[in-house]
Every structure is written in C-alpha cells, then in structure tokens.
Design an enzyme around this catalytic site. Structure first.
Site, short mmCIF file in Angstrom:
data_model
loop_
_atom_site.label_atom_id
_atom_site.label_comp_id
_atom_site.label_asym_id
_atom_site.label_seq_id
_atom_site.Cartn_x
_atom_site.Cartn_y
_atom_site.Cartn_z
N ASP A 292 -12.40 15.50 4.50
CA ASP A 292 -11.40 15.02 3.55
C ASP A 292 -11.03 13.57 3.88
O ASP A 292 -11.59 12.96 4.79
CB ASP A 292 -10.18 15.93 3.53
CG ASP A 292 -9.44 16.00 4.86
OD1 ASP A 292 -9.56 15.07 5.69
OD2 ASP A 292 -8.71 16.99 5.06
N SER A 293 -10.07 13.02 3.16
CA SER A 293 -9.72 11.60 3.32
C SER A 293 -9.16 11.30 4.71
O SER A 293 -9.47 10.26 5.30
CB SER A 293 -8.74 11.15 2.24
OG SER A 293 -7.56 11.94 2.27
#
Length: 72
Positions: free
Chosen positions: A34-35
């Site tokens: 994810d980010s």
C-alpha cells in the site's frame, strides 16, 4: 548493485513477501504494497543504495522502481 535483489530483500524483511513472487512485472498492488509500505520501501532503498529518490510518481511495477533508481 542489483536493485531488484535489494528490493526483494527489503520486501522480505519488512513485509514478509516471498522473494520468489517478486518479478519485474509484479505490480505493487499485486504484492499487497500500500502507499505507506511504498514510502517505507523508498526510504529503505534510499538508505541501502545511498540515493535520494525524492517523491517519485508513476511507480506501479517493480520494474518501474528499478528503472527509476537506475536512471538517477
């Protein structure tokens, strides 16, 4: 320096991702990155490779990351 191997090592150490599943064509999404994980990956790459990546955009695949680093 083998950037791909460095990425595999970091992903295995930090996210317990099997290096055998990490290919240049793997997307970050496919690997469950994810980010926040991406930011951590970039920080670790900067530290291990002795580089400054800044805030890169458009890094969707492992190959995108390798190419970006190799072009610094």
């Amino acid at each position: 320096m083998d950037v791909l191997q460095t990425i595999k090592d970091i992903l295995q150490e930090n996210l317990d991702i099997d290096p055998a599943t990490v290919t240049p064509e793997s997307t970050l999404d496919d690997l469950g990155i994810d980010s926040l994980d991406t930011v951590e990956l970039i920080c670790d790459l900067e530290e291990r490779c002795g580089i400054e990546m800044g805030y890169p955009e458009g890094l969707n695949t492992i190959n995108d990351v390798v190419t970006y680093i190799n072009n610094l």
